[in-house]
Structure formats: structure tokens, C-alpha cells
Design a protein around this motif. Structure first.
Motif, PDB file in Angstrom:
ATOM      1  N   TYR A 261      -7.780  -3.895  -0.026  1.00  0.00           N
ATOM      2  CA  TYR A 261      -7.514  -3.930   1.419  1.00  0.00           C
ATOM      3  C   TYR A 261      -8.780  -3.774   2.258  1.00  0.00           C
ATOM      4  CZ  TYR A 261      -2.558  -2.838   0.288  1.00  0.00           C
ATOM      5  OH  TYR A 261      -1.283  -2.845  -0.194  1.00  0.00           O
TER       6      TYR A 261
ATOM      7  N   ASN B 119      -0.777   7.754  -4.231  1.00  0.00           N
ATOM      8  CA  ASN B 119      -1.031   8.009  -2.806  1.00  0.00           C
ATOM      9  C   ASN B 119      -0.478   9.392  -2.456  1.00  0.00           C
ATOM     10  OD1 ASN B 119      -0.992   5.179  -3.342  1.00  0.00           O
ATOM     11  ND2 ASN B 119      -0.846   4.733  -1.164  1.00  0.00           N
TER      12      ASN B 119
ATOM     13  N   HIS C 260       4.755  -6.227  -1.070  1.00  0.00           N
ATOM     14  CA  HIS C 260       4.393  -4.995  -1.777  1.00  0.00           C
ATOM     15  C   HIS C 260       5.616  -4.066  -1.798  1.00  0.00           C
ATOM     16  CE1 HIS C 260       2.118  -1.320  -2.677  1.00  0.00           C
ATOM     17  NE2 HIS C 260       1.149  -2.123  -3.082  1.00  0.00           N
TER      18      HIS C 260
ATOM     19  N   THR D  67      -0.709  -4.892  -5.457  1.00  0.00           N
ATOM     20  CA  THR D  67      -1.782  -5.844  -5.115  1.00  0.00           C
ATOM     21  C   THR D  67      -2.422  -6.473  -6.360  1.00  0.00           C
ATOM     22  OG1 THR D  67      -3.544  -4.175  -4.960  1.00  0.00           O
ATOM     23  CG2 THR D  67      -2.293  -4.611  -2.955  1.00  0.00           C
TER      24      THR D  67
END
Ligand code: 13P
Ligand code: SF4
Length: 303
Positions: A26, A114, A198, A215
Motif C-alpha cells: 500500500y 494488525n 480484500h 494483497t
């Protein structure tokens, strides 16, 4: 300073200092162009654990640099902007997770990568979008599962493998910016385009998609598919990555609003400053790192 001069300085200083630049898919184009390695969260975690270089410049967000620091405690992991966080990772803290675990004794805790180091320290096994299905599927049927912080990734896994989980209610604000009408309009403009999204998107977007992929898997799928046009339902930076890899194909962001402002905090100027000052260093207290490491190591074992 012009970009060309900045790049020249970065590349020179990187050699002098023996540093390596890792960048997430990203990242802005100019950062992708100078990175030594580009990848998804899983690729970057794996790399961070095996690279020779003592200094890692992490072009991504805080939890990624933190994961690298946990896996390589003897290396210097630099995040060019220490304010580049992930709002989703901050949606659950250690006290909240502990409370949930007390409510469900014996449950296995699976946390998306995350998440903060403190949360990982309370986790049995982490996962990324690339291996979340395999990780959850590996847990014995008779075990309850606590999953967080992403409710949408968790909900998608539950549907795929028909398994209930106790979900935390976190989400990615950038992926929530994609609207179903945007995909519908793009499909009309580009008949025959494949819509890939996603798993961080919400179910109304999922319903518009042909396929749901992290991704790294988007890269593989776009390369192998016979389709020539793709509508890409994730952070906009992904289209640059795909265009560079497959210049003969067309990649259209599902929404121009799906921007992660934190990923975009990294700049060439900040990378150069990082190399000059060898900072900001991301560190994790030893006790937290030791407690978090096995959940991350279990994650990187999954394909
Ligand atoms: P992946 O690259 O693992 O699919 O992750 C997406 C993401 O949101 C990282 O923050
Ligand atoms: Fe976090 Fe979403 Fe940005 Fe990924 S895209 S780093 S999940 S805010």
C-alpha cells in the motif's frame, strides 16, 4: 530537494549503513520504487525474520515494524514516521482482550497481525489475510475461538469454513470507504472486469465481488487469471503495485477514497532522515516481545 537527489542519497546511505528497505503493497509509488522488498504483511514478517542486514527501514505502519522488531530483537527496526499507526490495531487493547478471555475460558485466541504487541502477547496464534483461513481451520473443532480485531475478516472466515467465532468489533476505516454503488458503476463501465476485494471490506462489498483475497494473493491471482481488467477493492496503493507487475493489464481502484492515511505518512524525506539519524527505532519491551513471539512464529509457519 528534488526526488531524484533524495533517491540517490537514500540509495547511497542505505549501502553505507548496511540497511534494507521493506515496503508494504500500500506504500506510495515512489517508496515502492526504491524498496528492496515489497510484499504483504506475511511476506514482510517472514523477511524480517530472515534478512542479513542489521538495519531494517520499515515502510508500512507501526504494528508491522513492531512485528519485525519482535522477530529480530537484535536488529534495529526503523519506522520513518512513528505516527504511522493502524487505527484497526488500536481498536482492541490488552485489558479488553483479557476481559474477553476471562469470559470465555479455554477459548483459543487468534489475532490478526494488525494488532499491538501487548495484544499479541495474550494471543495463541496470529494470522494475516494470506493465511487466516488456514490458521483458523487448524484449530480443533471442539475449541471456541476468540478472533479480532477485524470483525469483517473474522466474519468472512466464519462463512468460508462454516465455523462460529467470538468476534471483536474492530474494522479498517480505509476499507469501509468503498461503497457498493462504486463497484456497480465500474462494472457497468468495464464489462468483463474481475472484481477482487480484500477480506477487510464489509459484507455489502463482498457481495459485489468475484473473489476475496489478501494483497499477496491478489498479485498471484491477477498474474494467473486470463482476465485483462480488474476492479481492485482495497487500498489504492495496490493498483500501482499490480500495474508495475502486469503492465499489459488494467487495474482500477474500486474507490478512490480507499486511502490509508497512515501508510501514506512515509515519504522519501522521512526515509532519508531515518537513515541519517538511525531512528525512530521501534522497540518492544522484552517481556512483551517474548510473550508475543510464539504467536507470530506460529503465524509465519502457515502458508
Ligand atoms: P495484507 O497485505 O496482509 O493483505 O494486509 C492488508 C493490510 O491492511 C495491512 O495493513
Ligand atoms: Fe490499518 Fe486499514 Fe491502514 Fe491496513 S489499510 S494499515 S488495516 S488502517
Amino acid at each position: 530537494m528534488p526526488a531524484s537527489e533524495l533517491i540517490e542519497k537514500i540509495l547511497r546511505m542505505k549501502e553505507e549503513k548496511g540497511a534494507v528497505i521493506l515496503a508494504h503493497n500500500y506504500q506510495p509509488p515512489e517508496i515502492q520504487d526504491i524498496a528492496d522488498h515489497l510484499g504483504d504483511s506475511l511476506d514482510l514478517s517472514r523477511l524480517a525474520a530472515t534478512l542479513e542486514e542489521e538495519i531494517i527501514i520499515f515502510c508500512g505502519v507501526h504494528f508491522m515494524a513492531e512485528t519485525a522488531a519482535i522477530l529480530s530483537p537484535d536488529k534495529k527496526v526503523l519506522l520513518p514516521d512513528p505516527e504511522a499507526g493502524c487505527p484497526m490495531a488500536d481498536m482492541i487493547d490488552a485489558a479488553q482482550l483479557r476481559k474477553l478471555q476471562e469470559k470465555h475460558p479455554g477459548a483459543v485466541t487468534v489475532m490478526y497481525v494488525n494488532s499491538t504487541a501487548e495484544v499479541k502477547a495474550l494471543t495463541d496464534i496470529c494470522c494475516t489475510s494470506a493465511n487466516a483461513l488456514a490458521v483458523v481451520d487448524s484449530i480443533p473443532e471442539d475449541k471456541k475461538i476468540i478472533f479480532g480485531p477485524d470483525q469483517y475478516l473474522g466474519g468472512w472466515i466464519s462463512l468460508q469454513i462454516d465455523r462460529g467465532m467470538i468476534l471483536w468489533d474492530g474494522f479498517c476505516p480505509s476499507h469501509q470507504k468503498i461503497m457498493p454503488e462504486e463497484i456497480q458503476a465500474l462494472r457497468e463501465q468495464h464489462p468483463g472486469a474481475v472484481v477482487m476485494v480484500h477480506p477487510e471490506v464489509n459484507p455489502s462489498i463482498e457481495a459485489e465481488a468475484d473473489i476475496t483475497l489478501g494483497t499477496g494473493s491478489m498479485i498471484k491471482f491477477a498474474g494467473e487469471s486470463d482476465a485483462t481488467t480488474f476492479i481492485v477493492g482495497t487500498e489504492v496503493g495496490m493498483c500501482y503495485r499490480l500495474e508495475k507487475l502486469y503492465p499489459e493489464k488494467t487495474f482500477i481502484p474500486a474507490s478512490p477514497n480507499a486511502i490509508c492515511p497512515n501508510m501514506k505518512k512515509i515519504s522519501l524525506e522521512k526515509i532519508l532522515a531515518s537513515l541519517e539519524n538511525l531512528g525512530p527505532v521501534i522497540t518492544v519491551p522484552e517481556e512483551t516481545a517474548d510473550a508475543a513471539r510464539s504467536a507470530i512464529e506460529r503465524m509465519i509457519e502457515f502458508g
